[in-house]
Write a protein that holds these residues in place. Structure first.
Motif, PDB file in Angstrom:
ATOM      1  N   ARG A  62      -2.238   3.940   9.380  1.00 36.58           N
ATOM      2  CA  ARG A  62      -2.736   5.160   8.350  1.00 36.58           C
ATOM      3  C   ARG A  62      -2.700   6.133   9.282  1.00 36.58           C
ATOM      4  O   ARG A  62      -2.560   7.338   8.714  1.00 36.58           O
ATOM      5  N   TYR A  63      -3.213   5.955  10.314  1.00 35.97           N
ATOM      6  CA  TYR A  63      -3.348   7.162  11.232  1.00 35.97           C
ATOM      7  C   TYR A  63      -2.699   7.375  12.500  1.00 35.97           C
ATOM      8  O   TYR A  63      -2.639   8.438  13.289  1.00 35.97           O
ATOM      9  N   CYS A  71       6.127   2.686  10.947  1.00 34.48           N
ATOM     10  CA  CYS A  71       5.490   3.386   9.808  1.00 34.48           C
ATOM     11  C   CYS A  71       4.174   3.820  10.404  1.00 34.48           C
ATOM     12  O   CYS A  71       3.430   3.413  11.085  1.00 34.48           O
ATOM     13  N   GLY A  72       3.997   5.148   9.720  1.00 37.31           N
ATOM     14  CA  GLY A  72       2.670   5.705  10.007  1.00 37.31           C
ATOM     15  C   GLY A  72       2.982   7.347   9.992  1.00 37.31           C
ATOM     16  O   GLY A  72       4.313   7.794  10.453  1.00 37.31           O
ATOM     17  N   PRO A  73       2.014   8.137  10.235  1.00 41.99           N
ATOM     18  CA  PRO A  73       2.269   9.592  10.174  1.00 41.99           C
ATOM     19  C   PRO A  73       2.878   9.899  11.576  1.00 41.99           C
ATOM     20  O   PRO A  73       3.775  10.976  11.984  1.00 41.99           O
ATOM     21  N   SER A 131       9.525   2.760   2.122  1.00 45.02           N
ATOM     22  CA  SER A 131       8.225   2.591   2.702  1.00 45.02           C
ATOM     23  C   SER A 131       7.401   1.582   1.739  1.00 45.02           C
ATOM     24  O   SER A 131       7.310   1.668   0.541  1.00 45.02           O
ATOM     25  N   GLU A 185       3.337   5.043   3.734  1.00 51.66           N
ATOM     26  CA  GLU A 185       3.412   5.953   4.938  1.00 51.66           C
ATOM     27  C   GLU A 185       4.693   6.345   5.270  1.00 51.66           C
ATOM     28  O   GLU A 185       5.844   5.438   5.024  1.00 51.66           O
ATOM     29  N   SER A 195       7.978   6.099   6.809  1.00 49.02           N
ATOM     30  CA  SER A 195       8.672   4.820   7.490  1.00 49.02           C
ATOM     31  C   SER A 195      10.214   4.959   7.782  1.00 49.02           C
ATOM     32  O   SER A 195      10.735   5.354   7.093  1.00 49.02           O
ATOM     33  N   LYS A 224      -2.185   0.907  -1.873  1.00 50.95           N
ATOM     34  CA  LYS A 224      -1.151   1.967  -2.666  1.00 50.95           C
ATOM     35  C   LYS A 224      -0.662   1.404  -4.114  1.00 50.95           C
ATOM     36  O   LYS A 224      -0.159   1.760  -4.729  1.00 50.95           O
ATOM     37  N   ASP A 263      -3.391   8.188  -1.428  1.00 50.21           N
ATOM     38  CA  ASP A 263      -2.331   9.077  -1.567  1.00 50.21           C
ATOM     39  C   ASP A 263      -1.644   8.818  -2.987  1.00 50.21           C
ATOM     40  O   ASP A 263      -0.323   8.507  -3.021  1.00 50.21           O
ATOM     41  N   LEU A 303       2.662  11.185   1.057  1.00 61.12           N
ATOM     42  CA  LEU A 303       2.927  10.762   2.621  1.00 61.12           C
ATOM     43  C   LEU A 303       4.235  10.034   3.017  1.00 61.12           C
ATOM     44  O   LEU A 303       4.849  10.304   3.977  1.00 61.12           O
ATOM     45  N   LEU A 304       4.520   9.216   1.954  1.00 57.12           N
ATOM     46  CA  LEU A 304       5.866   8.397   2.235  1.00 57.12           C
ATOM     47  C   LEU A 304       6.948   9.158   2.216  1.00 57.12           C
ATOM     48  O   LEU A 304       7.879   9.199   2.578  1.00 57.12           O
TER      49      LEU A 304
END
Lengths: 166, 85, 416, 979
Positions: D639-640, D750-752, D793, D797, D799, D840, D971, D976-977
């Motif tokens: 997530r972060y 995967c992730g920001p 994803s 996130e 991905s 999600k 989200d 985000l994805l």
């Protein structure tokens, strides 16, 4: 007392999966390699390259792994006509070779396929079962080689160890 | 353990195959049939004491789907598809 | 009905057991009955008994092609339990289990019902989650299911030495179903037959029904047998496996396929396992009979079959699964194996209903139907007698398939 | 002890090879070639076991697999439960003990029950132990159950094997018929398998002293065997029992004494084009009072022990027979020094050739052996003449009886061949074969050697015709044998006080059979089940026929109309180990690894069993870290920051052809054919009855090429499904499918921070969001490896699924971990993936899809194309929903009122939490790292319209209350994805 065999494990070959009608595939291959086998579950050899006839409208081209790039350039999977499908699948199968005096014993444990000499000849190749899994089986030297889905390689290795009776 | 005659590979052990059910009626046009007919297509299958046509898939062999006729009482295979290649 | 007890046994011993009555009569076949039940298996006999006992309908004939008690009641693995998933199923099986527990006294015939609990051996987390769902749903209907640790599993089943941490599929825990039990299957058939007979029900063996007969208005009016036509306004088909063979003679198609399920027993050995062991992740279950044999079952064959036979590969899978958890059984010997055919519906739940042919009832689609015999018989009798389904059987209609309303029970057979 | 019952010479034991063994703790010896039974007899041991119900002492009765009583338990390294002493090959150091007796075979407490036999007739347990309750009686009755102890541990040394064989002809039995048949067929050049259950070939010839071609029969056997041994096309195995005859001529053979010391036993699955059954015949017992006393034996067994094992079973013998066979033993037994006192023959007229063989012996025609005196040993017998009614007592120590011979029709019958009753030999014989098999010799009801050879020749030339060769004519000269019989199913026991046994092992007596019939258990199956006759270790090989005969007599019908009980496999008991073969340990179920599996294990991953036999990491706990901490850590990383998981098990297929677009439109619920090259879509696959089958993505490579990916657990089923549809429903469509599941592995980052990581890994793909948007794929190089990168994803996130060839997978993975270090990358297991998808509200087949919900229930109605006329499952979904859409269980979010209270997954939801039928259940519940609370998903009736209401989750001891919400906790707009 164990079985007298030599086992080579997890070998890679260059493999191309070919699908399409007999006419389409044979003319495409004739242009690039040579004619295709006629007998179901048999293969023809061109140098170090084999064309295996493994199902209705289905062939596999098998060659040493270092021929892979050359064959890719030759066969051009992306550009072949819509009527035939050529897919590189070299990594799909891991091959095991079993040779030695007791190769038949190991295979009798592993596979329900009739491997008697008259039923399974020197240029036979077929998908059948090895240890309950789909496998591509051929003769090799005084024994056999078979290819198994790559992800099952470790399992087949364990199975062979158990079968070797040591 | 049956010995099943695959149209490409000939006689092979049953363990190489996956059973695909008896051959019922053809899939009707879903937009042209009444509810009852559609449900019958889905749920009613031939269940004879005797010969039945059924689908098998040569999953661990050549990959062909085909139809054989098998006697459900004796398990004798009465008809296999012609050899194709 | 001649009373069975220790005293009657002792009294008869004095006369060298020459004065016992036949367990059931062999009366001549009449031309007409109020109700004909086809099939003297567990469900047919139980239906006959409850028709007479609970609803006073005694002009009943049970017609059997072969020998009484020779259907699947003669071939099953005698596990009685109520650990089901769906709200429709659980109360039905809870009722059946409780009827079984009182059956020995009710029928004055020792079924040797042994409430010895079932232990589900669990190897993976999704399975455990599924069983927990069962557990909490079953609690609503007073059926017990308790999660236990691996240590407790091994304590309850000392012979279970496989499935350790380094094994292919380590055991992660278990579920205990204390309501489960086993009993003597032949005694169930004979007990129901004897009690039904004493209430006036007739048993006719070697009386095979060849066709169902309908009146001009479409209602059922009787059956054709190898001994001639027998009339009745109500006919119950209780012939697991052969249901469609019969109903199709009345032009009725049912969503059933016939399949083969096998079981086997080991040589008799001194008691080694006291509970019923079920392991659906590997695919086998067994219990040890009071004769000392392990009674073992596994998965069904894939294809349709009316041949009571053994598929070697299905059998080997079951044996391999058992040896994985019980490696000391490698030198234990197989003594006898057999198959039985049963019919299965698209959702693997049974059909108990009056069909679209007025007066024709079926009880079919039993996939592990032994445990359902008492409740199946009672509710079927209720339906036949009162012309309306018993509340416990309401969900199991023929018509549910018209709307594709499935009652999906995973694990309907004890394994898989 | 010395072998005081051993003959000075003769027999097939090797007196130079002495073998020591122990029985019930006492030391004895025998010779090579002995069975445990023959060695015990040689040592004068008479009582071998105690019977099941009455605990009566029992001795050896037969000489092979037919013996109903001589059960022993083997100990130590050969430990196994019940074994017939007559089939245990003697080995040096062998240890055995009697079964079913405590404290010892000579003084058995259980035998007290025999003094109250009247209280325990057949089926007594059905009539009593009911009051007050069976539970009170069961434990003590159960204690008496069973015979031997089961082995406590698996064999310490060696292993079992099972294997396959294919042959043209399988011959079962190496007696005279089997040997002659094998050689005849083998000479035609076809492949022949010859198997036989005995340690030596020859069958009955091993026990007799017949002559063939003017030489001893055994020399003929040796000739045949050595000739067969020279032929490459012949495989000949002794100690190999064909125990099951399955469909399509598959015969299962259990081989013992394997020529490979590490193999304990071997199982053969022999597929034969033709099966020749030559399994001989089994002598049957006669039923008379005390016919179970030690010293009462089958006549053929006495002959076998004398001729084959050179042991003198007794000194003073009385024969009791209803047929000719005992007369041919006279010379052999007298030569061995056995004194034959009398032959009691139940027949009025005894054939002359029999009488001429018994000139010096008292032959008592039309006489019956009434009973046997003696307890642990025969002391005398009482004989009654039916002519005069007079009794006579004869002192003796051995009774040898013969009730005739039953062809061993077991395998024929297992193969579904039918039987008929042959009056001439008073036995059931094969009628029609259903499979490709024939019966020859004694198992076909042909007993005389000359006739056996004649029949074998005839049938074999016919068979040889089938296997393409000329017939051959052998002319065997053998000594004449005759056989005639008058059946005697039971002696008249109506006024007999002593017990007469039909089934010696299960203690089923004459009275038991009569009682069963009296009580209406009239069918042969009823009698068997009520009395347990024929259900023991021997499955009634010597006694069942007498039960059938007794029923026939009582009912006044022929044996044909009584019929036999079903002959079931196995022919003789066979160990589970050999049936199973080498499959054990790691391979008991298949398992699949990815190239990263080993790395996972090294990093301490807790491995799970996932679908399709994949072993996948569940989570990667640090030392002294619990489950939840590890999962939270992995979730927060995704997530972060950036995490990576091994997505290799996903099913993958490449499809090519001009009709792929329409095909995908048929098998998915939404439209795929409109996709542009490089782009893809998420889709649902249904089965035609409208149930959700799979979810996955489809991408278009070019005009005619596509690839799809499926859930890992379903890839085989989807392969099957696609090909089935193409074969049967759309045979004209041009779609070629190649399974590439094993050709591609993938690491999904995967992730920001995923884009930054991919940049660091170095790639020639433009990974800018504009150039490479969500739900597209690109091909290029990543970390110098050829790759296909896909933007999908499953976590919500950003991905990148980086697909590479398996040979490069580990390299890629290690590179990602190495380069990702600076982003504090972590590998992510399936537990974290579960949390991320629940946050999600993404669907999981095993959780939310339980066979009752459809896409509308899941809030995914947008996937159900309205435009398409047809796709698989469409009609059924509409039909099932019908007009009504009320009362369906719909997917919702569940927020427990107490944010720190977890709802157990699977827990039911009931109206107001009452103890009533459920209205739904909790499909999943996880600790949400973004919400810092427990969040759940559930299916609840009419859930879509109940947002904001309270759901009551009913636990056994409490109710968990939760708010019903939308099934999404992170989200909600999906920014985000797509970022």
């Amino acid at each position: 007392m164990g079985y007298d065999v030599k086992i080579e494990r997890n070998l890679l070959h260059a493999l191309f999966d070919l699908k399409g009608s007999v006419e389409d595939v044979s003319s495409y291959l004739k242009e690039h390699i040579g004619s295709i086998p006629v007998e179901p579950n048999s293969y023809v050899t061109y140098g170090n390259l084999r064309v295996l006839y493994l199902g209705i409208n289905h062939w596999i081209l098998l060659a040493p792994i270092d021929e892979e790039q050359k064959l890719l350039e030759l066969l051009k999977p992306e550009f072949c006509p819509a009527s035939i499908s050529i897919v590189l699948i070299s990594d799909t199968l891991k091959f095991f070779r079993i040779n030695g005096a007791n190769a038949d014993d190991i295979m009798a444990v592993a596979s329900p396929l009739n491997l008697n000499a008259d039923a399974f000849t020197n240029n036979s190749a077929t998908f059948s079962e090895v240890f309950g899994l789909k496998a591509l089986i051929m003769r090799h030297g005084d024994g056999y080689q078979f290819g198994i889905d790559q992800s099952f390689g470790d399992m087949i290795s364990d199975y062979l160890d158990l079968t070797m009776a040591r | 353990m049956l010995l099943i005659n695959c149209p490409f590979c000939k006689e092979r052990n049953e363990t190489e195959f996956v059973y695909g059910g008896p051959v019922g009626v053809d899939r009707p046009d879903p937009n042209a049939v009444a509810d009852q007919e559609w449900v019958d297509f889905l749920t009613l299958v031939p269940n004879p004491t005797g010969p039945v046509f059924e689908k098998w898939w040569h999953a661990r062999g050549c990959g062909e789907w085909f139809v054989i006729c098998r006697d459900t009482v004796t398990h004798e295979i009465l008809e296999s598809p012609d050899e194709k290649s | 009905m001649q009373n069975y007890s220790f005293f009657s046994l002792a009294r008869n011993a004095l006369s060298s057991h020459k004065n016992w009555q036949a367990a059931w009569r062999s009366p001549p076949l009449k031309e007409e009955y109020d109700v004909i039940i086809i099939g003297a298996g567990g469900h047919g006999l139980a239906t006959a008994y409850y028709l007479a006992k609970e609803f006073g309908i005694t002009n009943v004939a049970v017609l059997e092609r072969g020998w009484l008690g020779g259907g699947n009641v003669a071939r099953n693995t005698v596990t009685v339990r109520s650990n089901y998933l769906r709200d429709q199923s659980i109360p039905f099986y809870v009722k059946s289990v409780s009827l079984y527990e009182g059956l020995t006294k009710e029928l004055n015939f020792n079924m040797m019902h042994s409430k010895r609990t079932m232990v589900d051996v669990v190897h993976n987390y999704p399975k455990m989650r599924d069983l927990r769902r069962r557990q909490l749903t079953m609690d609503i209907y007073n059926s017990t299911y308790e999660q236990i640790t691996v240590e407790k599993v091994r304590q309850l089943i000392p012979a279970l030495t496989g499935g350790g941490p380094g094994s292919r599929l380590p055991i992660i825990g278990g579920m205990v179903h204390k309501d489960a039990g086993v009993n003597r299957h032949d005694a169930v058939a004979w007990g129901y037959a004897r009690a039904a007979d004493s209430l006036g029900v007739e048993m006719h063996q070697k009386t095979g029904v060849t066709a169902l007969l309908r009146a001009s208005n479409g209602d059922i009016q009787g059956v054709e047998t190898n001994k001639g036509v027998v009339k009745a306004k109500k006919v119950v088909v209780a012939v697991s496996g052969h249901t469609t063979t019969l109903t199709e003679t009345a032009g009725l198609k049912l969503p059933l396929r016939t399949m083969n399920l096998t079981a086997f027993v080991s040589e008799p050995i001194k008691p080694i396992v006291d509970v019923i062991v079920n392991c659906s992740d590997l695919g086998f279950y067994f219990s040890q009979s009071d004769k000392g044999e392990l009674v073992i079952g596994g998965a069904p064959d894939s294809a349709q079959s009316f041949r009571r036979d053994i598929k070697q590969h299905v059998f080997e899978d079951t044996v391999g699964a058992m040896l994985e958890l019980f490696p000391s059984f490698k030198k234990l010997k197989l003594l006898r194996q057999w198959g039985g055919h049963l019919d299965i519906t698209p959702d693997a739940s049974p059909i108990m209903d009056e069909t679209s042919v007025p007066g024709l009832y079926v009880t079919a689609g039993w996939w592990g139907g032994y445990k359902a015999i008492p409740a199946g018989g009672l509710t079927m009798a209720h339906h036949v007698a009162k012309n309306m389904p018993h509340p416990l059987m309401e969900a199991f209609t023929c018509n549910r398939f018209k709307n594709l309303d499935y009652i999906l029970e995973t694990g309907t057979t004890t394994a898989r | 002890m010395k072998n005081h019952r051993r003959l000075e010479s003769g027999g097939r034991v090797d007196r130079s090879k002495r073998l020591n063994f122990s029985f019930n703790g006492r030391q004895y010896y025998g010779f090579e070639g002995d069975t445990l039974a023959s060695a015990l007899i040689a040592n004068g041991v008479k009582v071998i076991a105690r019977s099941f119900k009455y605990h009566r002492p029992r001795g050896i009765i037969g000489s092979g697999i037919e013996d109903p009583a001589s059960l022993v338990e083997l100990l130590d390294e050969n430990a196994s439960g019940n074994n017939l002493a007559t089939t245990v090959i003697l080995k040096d150091g062998l240890k055995a003990k009697s079964i079913n007796c405590w404290p010892s075979v000579n003084f058995d407490f259980g035998s007290i029950i025999q003094y109250f036999p009247k209280l325990v007739p057949a089926g007594f347990y059905y009539k009593t132990f009911m009051w007050p309750n069976w539970h009170l009686f069961e434990p003590s009755i159960r204690k008496a159950a069973g015979l031997a102890n089961a082995p406590q541990v698996p064999p310490k040394k060696g292993h079992f094997e099972s294997r396959n064989a294919h042959t043209d002809v399988l011959v079962i039995g190496s007696g005279p018929a089997g040997l002659a048949a094998s050689l005849t067929v083998a000479k035609t050049g076809v492949k022949v398998f010859l198997v036989d259950q005995n340690s030596e070939p020859g069958g009955n010839l091993l026990s007799s002293k017949l002559f063939i071609n003017k030489q001893p029969a055994i020399a003929w056997v040796d000739d045949m065997v050595s000739e067969l041994a020279k032929m490459d096309n012949v495989t000949h195995m002794q100690n190999s029992t064909a125990w099951a005859y399955r469909e399509h001529n598959l015969i299962i053979v259990n081989e013992r004494e394997v020529d490979n010391s590490s193999i304990i036993e071997r199982s053969w699955r022999v597929r034969a084009k033709k099966v020749v059954i030559a399994t001989g015949a089994i002598e049957r017992a006669l039923v008379f009072a005390n016919n179970d006393r030690p010293g009462v034996m089958l006549a053929s067994a006495v002959q076998t022990f004398v001729n084959r094992y050179a042991v003198k079973v007794g000194d003073n013998l009385v024969f009791f027979t209803n047929n000719d066979s005992v007369y041919s033993y006279i010379d052999d037994l007298e030569n061995a020094g056995i004194n034959i006192l009398a032959i009691i023959d139940s027949r009025k007229k005894i054939p002359d050739q029999c009488l001429s063989r018994a000139k010096k012996i008292k032959v008592m025609a039309n006489s019956i052996l009434k009973n046997v005196n003696g307890y642990k040993q025969v002391r005398s017998i009482n004989v009654q003449s039916l002519d005069t009614g007079k009794f006579e007592t004869i002192s003796c120590d051995l009774v040898a009886h013969s009730g005739g011979w039953n062809p061993a029709v077991h395998l024929h019958s297992q193969s579904r061949g039918s039987l008929k009753f042959n009056e001439k030999i008073a036995a059931f014989v094969p009628n029609k074969s259903i499979q490709n098999s024939i019966n020859i010799g004694a198992c076909n009801g042909t007993f005389a050697l000359a006739e056996i050879f004649k029949e074998t020749n005839q049938l074999m030339s016919k068979l040889s015709g089938e296997v393409k060769s000329e017939s051959r004519e052998d002319n065997f000269e053998v000594d004449e044998q005759h056989y005639s019989i008058e059946p005697l199913w039971s002696t008249d026991l109506s006024d007999e006080k002593e017990k007469a046994f039909f089934d010696i092992q299960n203690d089923v007596t004459y009275d038991d059979i009569q009682l069963a019939l009296l009580e209406g258990y009239s069918n042969v199956e009823h009698v068997k089940r009520y009395t347990t006759g024929g259900m023991g270790f021997d499955q009634g090989k010597t006694g069942n026929i007498n039960i059938i005969g007794a029923i026939a007599e009582q009912q006044g019908v022929g044996l044909d109309s009584v019929g036999t009980t079903t002959f079931r496999s196995p022919f003789t008991p066979v160990s589970f180990g050999s049936i199973n073969g080498v499959r054990q340990g790691s391979v008991v179920l298949p398992f699949r690894h990815t190239p990263v599996t080993k790395w996972n294990l090294e990093k301490g991953a807790f491995m799970y069993e996932a679908g399709a036999r994949w072993r996948r990491p569940g989570y990667f706990p640090k030392k002294e870290e619990g489950f939840q901490e590890a999962v939270n850590r992995e979730c927060e990383t995704v997530r972060y920051g950036v995490g990576v998981y091994d997505g290799s098990p996903l099913g993958k297929f490449e499809l090519k052809g001009k009709d792929v677009g329409v095909f995908l439109d048929l098998i998915y619920t939404n439209i795929m054919s409109s996709l542009k090259p490089g782009a893809g879509r998420y889709g649902l696959m249904l089965s035609d009855d409208g149930l959700i089958f799979d979810d996955g993505v489809a991408f278009r490579i070019d005009e005619n090429r596509w690839f799809i990916s499926t859930s890992s657990g379903h890839s085989d089923a989807i392969n099957q499904h696609m090909k089935k549809v193409l074969t049967f429903d759309r045979p004209d469509w041009d779609v070629k499918i190649t399974n590439t599941t094993n050709q591609w592995n993938n690491a999904t980052i995967c992730g920001p921070l995923a884009r930054q990581l991919l940049e660091k890994l170095s790639t020639n793909i433009d990974i800018d969001n504009e150039a490479f948007p969500f739900m597209t794929f690109r091909e290029g190089m990543v970390a110098e490896i050829p790759a296909r990168v896909i933007r999908v994803s499953f976590t919500g996130e950003l991905s990148f699924e980086i697909n590479v060839a398996p040979r490069n997978m580990l390299k890629l993975w290690e590179k990602i971990i190495e380069v990702g270090n600076e982003f504090k990358i972590l590998p992510v297991g399936s537990e974290a993936s579960h949390v991320l998808r629940v946050e999600k509200g993404f669907l999981s087949l095993g959780h939310e899809v339980d066979g009752t919900v459809d896409a509308y229930d899941l809030g995914m109605g947008w996937l159900m194309s309205k435009k398409k006329i047809d796709y698989i499952g469409k009609r059924s979904v509409n039909l099932r929903r019908g007009e009504k859409s009320k009362g369906r269980r719909e997917l919702v979010g569940l927020l427990p009122h107490n944010p720190n209270e977890a709802i157990p997954e699977g827990a039911p939801i009931t109206p107001k939490g009452k103890k009533v039928g459920t209205e739904g259940f909790t499909t999943a519940c996880v600790w949400s790292v973004v919400n810092k609370r427990w969040v759940g998903l559930g299916l609840i009736e009419d859930g879509h319209s109940r947002h904001g209401e309270e759901a009551c989750i009913r636990m056994k001891d409490r109710i968990i209350r939760a708010e019903i919400t939308k099934p999404i906790f992170h989200d909600p707009d999906g920014k985000l994805l797509r970022s």
